[in-house]
Design a protein around this motif. Sequence first.
Motif, mmCIF file in Angstrom:
data_model
loop_
_atom_site.group_PDB
_atom_site.id
_atom_site.type_symbol
_atom_site.label_atom_id
_atom_site.label_comp_id
_atom_site.label_asym_id
_atom_site.label_seq_id
_atom_site.Cartn_x
_atom_site.Cartn_y
_atom_site.Cartn_z
ATOM 1 N N HIS A 139 1.284 -1.255 0.309
ATOM 2 C CA HIS A 139 -0.127 -0.166 0.170
ATOM 3 C C HIS A 139 0.895 1.076 -0.083
ATOM 4 O O HIS A 139 1.970 0.879 1.013
ATOM 5 N N ARG A 140 0.457 2.214 -1.314
ATOM 6 C CA ARG A 140 0.772 3.221 -0.808
ATOM 7 C C ARG A 140 1.616 3.930 0.794
ATOM 8 O O ARG A 140 0.148 3.643 1.450
ATOM 9 N N MET A 141 2.117 4.913 1.413
ATOM 10 C CA MET A 141 2.295 5.221 2.778
ATOM 11 C C MET A 141 3.130 5.922 2.459
ATOM 12 O O MET A 141 3.994 6.727 1.807
ATOM 13 N N LEU A 142 2.289 7.651 3.572
ATOM 14 C CA LEU A 142 3.214 8.725 3.660
ATOM 15 C C LEU A 142 4.003 8.849 5.167
ATOM 16 O O LEU A 142 2.501 8.684 6.181
ATOM 17 N N VAL A 143 5.333 8.475 5.221
ATOM 18 C CA VAL A 143 6.131 8.368 6.464
ATOM 19 C C VAL A 143 6.139 10.278 6.297
ATOM 20 O O VAL A 143 7.075 11.017 5.753
ATOM 21 N N GLY A 144 6.004 10.913 7.625
ATOM 22 C CA GLY A 144 7.097 12.332 8.269
ATOM 23 C C GLY A 144 7.809 12.294 9.097
ATOM 24 O O GLY A 144 7.996 11.053 9.639
ATOM 25 N N ILE A 145 9.335 12.936 8.998
ATOM 26 C CA ILE A 145 9.875 12.726 10.224
ATOM 27 C C ILE A 145 10.409 13.809 10.394
ATOM 28 O O ILE A 145 9.416 14.752 10.216
ATOM 29 N N ASN A 146 10.946 13.835 11.721
ATOM 30 C CA ASN A 146 11.244 15.254 12.525
ATOM 31 C C ASN A 146 11.945 15.732 11.669
ATOM 32 O O ASN A 146 11.156 17.608 12.585
ATOM 33 N N ASP A 147 12.455 16.294 10.795
ATOM 34 C CA ASP A 147 12.871 17.701 10.166
ATOM 35 C C ASP A 147 12.321 17.691 9.590
ATOM 36 O O ASP A 147 12.230 19.265 8.416
ATOM 37 N N GLY A 148 10.883 17.890 9.411
ATOM 38 C CA GLY A 148 9.993 18.295 8.227
ATOM 39 C C GLY A 148 9.764 18.177 6.648
ATOM 40 O O GLY A 148 9.041 18.262 5.959
#
Length: 115
Positions: free
Chosen positions: A35-44
């Motif tokens: 499945h397509r996933m959008l992952v955000g990380i701490n540096d924006g």
Amino acid sequence: MEQPLDLSSRTLESSGSSNIHESTNVSRVRKLLFHRMLVGINDGRFFYGAFHCLDKQGNIILQDAVEYRSIRSSSPSPMEQRSLGLILIPSSCRKSCHIDNEAIEEQLSQLSLEK
């Protein structure tokens, strides 16, 4: 409004009841494969790709990933993108996780891994 998914890592014991929880958790994560996933990380920055793997430590591997990052610090700012391919996102850096093309209720039922 879209809510973040809970992909917390968890140490599982080898007792009988833990094996039941482990197999349930594994089957929930398997439903997310490709499945397509959008992952955000701490540096924006954000990474968008096909979910490939989640290890016991909570690190995520995405296939065919694209990185999105803000060009300027002012908001709203234009986003720059670049193709990365296969990437590993450490759990310590992960801020948010969202799955495409699914209802929020289905996401939460699939990923409400017990702590």
